[in-house]
Scaffold this motif. Structure first.
Motif, PDB file in Angstrom:
ATOM      1  N   ALA A   1       0.885  -1.044   0.043  1.00  0.00           N
ATOM      2  CA  ALA A   1       0.006   0.046   0.090  1.00  0.00           C
ATOM      3  C   ALA A   1       0.888   1.363   0.019  1.00  0.00           C
ATOM      4  CB  ALA A   1      -1.089  -0.244   1.347  1.00  0.00           C
ATOM      5  N   GLU A   2       2.040   1.320   0.552  1.00  0.00           N
ATOM      6  CA  GLU A   2       2.970   2.515   0.863  1.00  0.00           C
ATOM      7  C   GLU A   2       3.974   2.575  -0.443  1.00  0.00           C
ATOM      8  OE1 GLU A   2       4.926  -0.937   2.540  1.00  0.00           O
ATOM      9  OE2 GLU A   2       2.778  -0.195   2.840  1.00  0.00           O
ATOM     10  N   GLN A   3       3.900   1.826  -1.420  1.00  0.00           N
ATOM     11  CA  GLN A   3       4.643   1.796  -2.386  1.00  0.00           C
ATOM     12  C   GLN A   3       4.447   2.887  -3.374  1.00  0.00           C
ATOM     13  OE1 GLN A   3       5.399  -1.753  -4.720  1.00  0.00           O
ATOM     14  NE2 GLN A   3       6.673  -0.881  -6.425  1.00  0.00           N
ATOM     15  N   GLU A   4       5.504   3.710  -3.831  1.00  0.00           N
ATOM     16  CA  GLU A   4       5.123   4.784  -4.750  1.00  0.00           C
ATOM     17  C   GLU A   4       5.065   4.127  -6.064  1.00  0.00           C
ATOM     18  OE1 GLU A   4       7.399   8.170  -4.936  1.00  0.00           O
ATOM     19  OE2 GLU A   4       6.540   9.100  -3.082  1.00  0.00           O
ATOM     20  N   LEU A   5       4.065   4.377  -7.088  1.00  0.00           N
ATOM     21  CA  LEU A   5       3.930   3.843  -8.418  1.00  0.00           C
ATOM     22  C   LEU A   5       3.693   5.135  -9.160  1.00  0.00           C
ATOM     23  CD1 LEU A   5       1.419   1.052  -7.860  1.00  0.00           C
ATOM     24  CD2 LEU A   5       3.895   0.978  -8.196  1.00  0.00           C
ATOM     25  N   GLU A   6       4.093   4.851 -10.420  1.00  0.00           N
ATOM     26  CA  GLU A   6       4.159   5.845 -11.478  1.00  0.00           C
ATOM     27  C   GLU A   6       2.876   5.544 -12.479  1.00  0.00           C
ATOM     28  OE1 GLU A   6       6.297   8.259 -11.769  1.00  0.00           O
ATOM     29  OE2 GLU A   6       7.871   7.541 -10.516  1.00  0.00           O
ATOM     30  N   LEU A   7       1.769   6.445 -12.680  1.00  0.00           N
ATOM     31  CA  LEU A   7       0.674   6.145 -13.464  1.00  0.00           C
ATOM     32  C   LEU A   7       0.498   6.946 -14.510  1.00  0.00           C
ATOM     33  CD1 LEU A   7      -2.296   5.058 -13.501  1.00  0.00           C
ATOM     34  CD2 LEU A   7      -2.863   7.175 -12.183  1.00  0.00           C
ATOM     35  N   LEU A   8       0.269   6.320 -15.712  1.00  0.00           N
ATOM     36  CA  LEU A   8       0.221   7.033 -17.004  1.00  0.00           C
ATOM     37  C   LEU A   8      -1.322   6.692 -17.195  1.00  0.00           C
ATOM     38  CD1 LEU A   8       2.384   8.467 -18.719  1.00  0.00           C
ATOM     39  CD2 LEU A   8       2.479   6.476 -20.084  1.00  0.00           C
ATOM     40  N   MET A   9      -2.025   7.992 -17.582  1.00  0.00           N
ATOM     41  CA  MET A   9      -3.322   7.902 -18.260  1.00  0.00           C
ATOM     42  C   MET A   9      -3.409   8.443 -19.302  1.00  0.00           C
ATOM     43  SD  MET A   9      -5.302   8.580 -14.354  1.00  0.00           S
ATOM     44  CE  MET A   9      -6.710   9.287 -15.125  1.00  0.00           C
ATOM     45  N   SER A  10      -4.614   8.137 -20.048  1.00  0.00           N
ATOM     46  CA  SER A  10      -5.107   8.667 -21.276  1.00  0.00           C
ATOM     47  C   SER A  10      -5.694   9.984 -21.018  1.00  0.00           C
ATOM     48  CB  SER A  10      -5.738   7.698 -22.068  1.00  0.00           C
ATOM     49  OG  SER A  10      -6.457   8.393 -23.091  1.00  0.00           O
ATOM     50  N   ALA A  11      -5.930  10.843 -21.921  1.00  0.00           N
ATOM     51  CA  ALA A  11      -6.470  11.992 -21.667  1.00  0.00           C
ATOM     52  C   ALA A  11      -8.211  11.722 -21.347  1.00  0.00           C
ATOM     53  CB  ALA A  11      -6.400  13.126 -22.819  1.00  0.00           C
ATOM     54  N   ASP A  12      -8.478  10.818 -21.773  1.00  0.00           N
ATOM     55  CA  ASP A  12      -9.936  10.304 -21.267  1.00  0.00           C
ATOM     56  C   ASP A  12     -10.200   9.766 -20.017  1.00  0.00           C
ATOM     57  OD1 ASP A  12      -8.926   7.702 -21.648  1.00  0.00           O
ATOM     58  OD2 ASP A  12     -10.579   7.462 -23.623  1.00  0.00           O
ATOM     59  N   GLY A  13      -9.062   9.508 -19.134  1.00  0.00           N
ATOM     60  CA  GLY A  13      -9.193   8.832 -18.012  1.00  0.00           C
ATOM     61  C   GLY A  13      -8.837   7.490 -17.831  1.00  0.00           C
TER      62      GLY A  13
END
Length: 99
Positions: free
Chosen positions: A60-72
């Motif tokens: 739960a505490e791990q930092e992740l990198e999130l990549l999202m499309s402009a539509d979410g």
């Protein structure tokens, strides 16, 4: 400019620089390049798991990198900046940031 884009910006209230985006319909927003624009944000796995269940596989505490499309739509969840950069380098997308 496509007619839908022109309408979205000329019909919007011009109270602030981002104001026109608040008045876009989902179809108008998609016409602005939802498949061509990605947003990158760091999140801890616990928060991310609230809307992307697969993130619960990480602590739960791990930092992740999130990549999202402009539509979410989620595009990529990674554990490093390098993984995100490698993915972006291999695709024809434009990067925007979330704050």
């Amino acid at each position: 400019m496509k007619p839908i884009e022109k309408t979205a910006f000329t019909d919007a209230h011009l109270g602030g620089s981002a104001e026109p985006l608040k008045t876009l319909t989902a179809a108008q927003f998609a016409a602005l390049g939802a498949g061509d624009i990605v947003f990158w944000k760091k999140m801890v796995a616990g928060d991310l798991a609230e809307f992307i269940p697969q993130a619960a596989m990480a602590p739960a505490e791990q930092e992740l990198e999130l990549l999202m499309s402009a539509d979410g739509a989620p595009v990529l969840i990674a554990d490093s900046r390098e993984a995100i950069m490698d993915w972006i380098d291999g695709h024809e997308v434009r990067l925007a940031t979330l704050h």
